[in-house]
Design a protein around this motif. Structure first.
Motif, PDB file in Angstrom:
ATOM      1  N   PRO A  36       0.836  -1.209   0.000  1.00  0.00           N
ATOM      2  CA  PRO A  36       0.000   0.000   0.000  1.00  0.00           C
ATOM      3  C   PRO A  36       0.872   1.261   0.000  1.00  0.00           C
ATOM      4  N   VAL A  37       0.564   2.178  -0.915  1.00  0.00           N
ATOM      5  CA  VAL A  37       1.321   3.429  -0.991  1.00  0.00           C
ATOM      6  C   VAL A  37       0.427   4.659  -0.897  1.00  0.00           C
ATOM      7  N   GLY A  38      -0.863   4.479  -1.064  1.00  0.00           N
ATOM      8  CA  GLY A  38      -1.766   5.623  -1.004  1.00  0.00           C
ATOM      9  C   GLY A  38      -3.201   5.184  -0.847  1.00  0.00           C
ATOM     10  N   ARG A  39      -4.030   6.162  -0.573  1.00  0.00           N
ATOM     11  CA  ARG A  39      -5.435   5.862  -0.347  1.00  0.00           C
ATOM     12  C   ARG A  39      -6.287   6.984  -0.924  1.00  0.00           C
ATOM     13  N   ILE A  40      -7.361   6.623  -1.599  1.00  0.00           N
ATOM     14  CA  ILE A  40      -8.333   7.598  -2.095  1.00  0.00           C
ATOM     15  C   ILE A  40      -9.596   7.401  -1.262  1.00  0.00           C
ATOM     16  N   VAL A  41     -10.008   8.457  -0.587  1.00  0.00           N
ATOM     17  CA  VAL A  41     -11.192   8.389   0.277  1.00  0.00           C
ATOM     18  C   VAL A  41     -12.122   9.549  -0.070  1.00  0.00           C
ATOM     19  N   PRO A  42     -13.403   9.409   0.244  1.00  0.00           N
ATOM     20  CA  PRO A  42     -14.333  10.516  -0.013  1.00  0.00           C
ATOM     21  C   PRO A  42     -13.965  11.739   0.840  1.00  0.00           C
ATOM     22  N   VAL A  43     -14.250  12.897   0.328  1.00  0.00           N
ATOM     23  CA  VAL A  43     -14.041  14.136   1.067  1.00  0.00           C
ATOM     24  C   VAL A  43     -15.134  14.226   2.124  1.00  0.00           C
ATOM     25  N   THR A  44     -14.751  14.604   3.330  1.00  0.00           N
ATOM     26  CA  THR A  44     -15.744  14.722   4.390  1.00  0.00           C
ATOM     27  C   THR A  44     -16.664  15.898   4.090  1.00  0.00           C
ATOM     28  N   PRO A  45     -17.937  15.783   4.423  1.00  0.00           N
ATOM     29  CA  PRO A  45     -18.880  16.872   4.128  1.00  0.00           C
ATOM     30  C   PRO A  45     -18.461  18.216   4.710  1.00  0.00           C
ATOM     31  N   GLU A  46     -17.767  18.205   5.838  1.00  0.00           N
ATOM     32  CA  GLU A  46     -17.349  19.466   6.452  1.00  0.00           C
ATOM     33  C   GLU A  46     -16.338  20.207   5.586  1.00  0.00           C
ATOM     34  N   ALA A  47     -15.599  19.487   4.747  1.00  0.00           N
ATOM     35  CA  ALA A  47     -14.577  20.110   3.909  1.00  0.00           C
ATOM     36  C   ALA A  47     -15.169  20.707   2.631  1.00  0.00           C
ATOM     37  N   LEU A  48     -16.422  20.382   2.342  1.00  0.00           N
ATOM     38  CA  LEU A  48     -17.060  20.889   1.129  1.00  0.00           C
ATOM     39  C   LEU A  48     -17.750  22.220   1.397  1.00  0.00           C
ATOM     40  N   SER A  49     -17.852  23.028   0.364  1.00  0.00           N
ATOM     41  CA  SER A  49     -18.608  24.275   0.494  1.00  0.00           C
ATOM     42  C   SER A  49     -20.095  23.936   0.532  1.00  0.00           C
ATOM     43  N   LEU A  50     -20.909  24.897   0.907  1.00  0.00           N
ATOM     44  CA  LEU A  50     -22.349  24.677   0.963  1.00  0.00           C
ATOM     45  C   LEU A  50     -22.889  24.251  -0.393  1.00  0.00           C
ATOM     46  N   ALA A  51     -22.451  24.912  -1.459  1.00  0.00           N
ATOM     47  CA  ALA A  51     -22.926  24.570  -2.801  1.00  0.00           C
ATOM     48  C   ALA A  51     -22.558  23.134  -3.166  1.00  0.00           C
ATOM     49  N   GLU A  52     -21.336  22.707  -2.794  1.00  0.00           N
ATOM     50  CA  GLU A  52     -20.906  21.342  -3.092  1.00  0.00           C
ATOM     51  C   GLU A  52     -21.692  20.317  -2.281  1.00  0.00           C
ATOM     52  N   ARG A  53     -22.010  20.655  -1.017  1.00  0.00           N
ATOM     53  CA  ARG A  53     -22.804  19.732  -0.197  1.00  0.00           C
ATOM     54  C   ARG A  53     -24.215  19.589  -0.749  1.00  0.00           C
ATOM     55  N   ILE A  54     -24.804  20.699  -1.182  1.00  0.00           N
ATOM     56  CA  ILE A  54     -26.148  20.653  -1.767  1.00  0.00           C
ATOM     57  C   ILE A  54     -26.129  19.839  -3.045  1.00  0.00           C
ATOM     58  N   SER A  56     -24.122  17.458  -3.813  1.00  0.00           N
ATOM     59  CA  SER A  56     -23.961  16.060  -3.427  1.00  0.00           C
ATOM     60  C   SER A  56     -25.296  15.456  -3.003  1.00  0.00           C
ATOM     61  N   LEU A  57     -26.088  16.195  -2.227  1.00  0.00           N
ATOM     62  CA  LEU A  57     -27.392  15.704  -1.796  1.00  0.00           C
ATOM     63  C   LEU A  57     -28.350  15.537  -2.974  1.00  0.00           C
ATOM     64  N   VAL A  58     -28.269  16.448  -3.955  1.00  0.00           N
ATOM     65  CA  VAL A  58     -29.094  16.331  -5.158  1.00  0.00           C
ATOM     66  C   VAL A  58     -28.670  15.088  -5.942  1.00  0.00           C
ATOM     67  N   ARG A  59     -27.366  14.886  -6.083  1.00  0.00           N
ATOM     68  CA  ARG A  59     -26.833  13.735  -6.818  1.00  0.00           C
ATOM     69  C   ARG A  59     -27.277  12.420  -6.176  1.00  0.00           C
ATOM     70  N   GLU A  60     -27.323  12.392  -4.842  1.00  0.00           N
ATOM     71  CA  GLU A  60     -27.727  11.190  -4.122  1.00  0.00           C
ATOM     72  C   GLU A  60     -29.241  10.998  -4.123  1.00  0.00           C
ATOM     73  N   GLY A  61     -29.984  11.989  -4.621  1.00  0.00           N
ATOM     74  CA  GLY A  61     -31.431  11.883  -4.678  1.00  0.00           C
ATOM     75  C   GLY A  61     -32.124  12.174  -3.360  1.00  0.00           C
ATOM     76  N   LEU A  62     -31.396  12.756  -2.404  1.00  0.00           N
ATOM     77  CA  LEU A  62     -31.990  13.057  -1.106  1.00  0.00           C
ATOM     78  C   LEU A  62     -32.801  14.342  -1.122  1.00  0.00           C
ATOM     79  N   ILE A  63     -32.434  15.261  -2.019  1.00  0.00           N
ATOM     80  CA  ILE A  63     -33.190  16.502  -2.180  1.00  0.00           C
ATOM     81  C   ILE A  63     -33.321  16.796  -3.667  1.00  0.00           C
ATOM     82  N   GLN A  64     -34.241  17.694  -4.001  1.00  0.00           N
ATOM     83  CA  GLN A  64     -34.401  18.123  -5.387  1.00  0.00           C
ATOM     84  C   GLN A  64     -34.033  19.591  -5.484  1.00  0.00           C
ATOM     85  N   ALA A  65     -33.444  19.945  -6.601  1.00  0.00           N
ATOM     86  CA  ALA A  65     -33.076  21.343  -6.819  1.00  0.00           C
ATOM     87  C   ALA A  65     -34.344  22.178  -6.959  1.00  0.00           C
ATOM     88  N   ALA A  66     -34.310  23.381  -6.434  1.00  0.00           N
ATOM     89  CA  ALA A  66     -35.450  24.290  -6.525  1.00  0.00           C
ATOM     90  C   ALA A  66     -35.624  24.754  -7.962  1.00  0.00           C
TER      91      ALA A  66
END
Length: 98
Positions: A36-54, A56-66
């Motif tokens: 093992p020399v490296g690891r790719i992991v998801p970015v934690t939600p706290e590290a994302l901007s509000l727009a990126e978190r929204i 992500s939620l739209v992409r996951e189908g948890l919310i719909q865009a207005a």
């Protein structure tokens, strides 16, 4: 999800596919000659901007865009008999100073 190990060469070839899996929450371990020399992991939600978190939620189908609304133009100002709106404003402001 259980981490997936993949060699450097295969990781380079399949990077887009690997990143899609990471977006879904997978963890990818990159190896060089089975070490093992490296690891790719998801970015934690706290590290994302509000727009990126929204997004992500739209992409996951948890919310719909207005839906965007049309902005209506303001109606023209009401005419004032005998005096201008500026005169009323100046008179009002003078009353506040007293």
């Amino acid at each position: 999800m259980k981490p997936v190990s993949i060699g450097i060469r295969d990781a380079k070839i399949n990077l887009s596919k690997l990143l899609k899996e990471v977006q879904k929450g997978a963890e990818i371990i990159i190896t060089d000659r089975n070490r093992p020399v490296g690891r790719i992991v998801p970015v934690t939600p706290e590290a994302l901007s509000l727009a990126e978190r929204i997004e992500s939620l739209v992409r996951e189908g948890l919310i719909q865009a207005a839906k965007k609304k049309k902005i209506n133009k303001l109606p023209p100002p009401l005419p004032l008999p005998g005096r201008s709106a500026r005169e009323f404003l100046e008179e009002d402001r003078a009353g506040e100073r007293k």
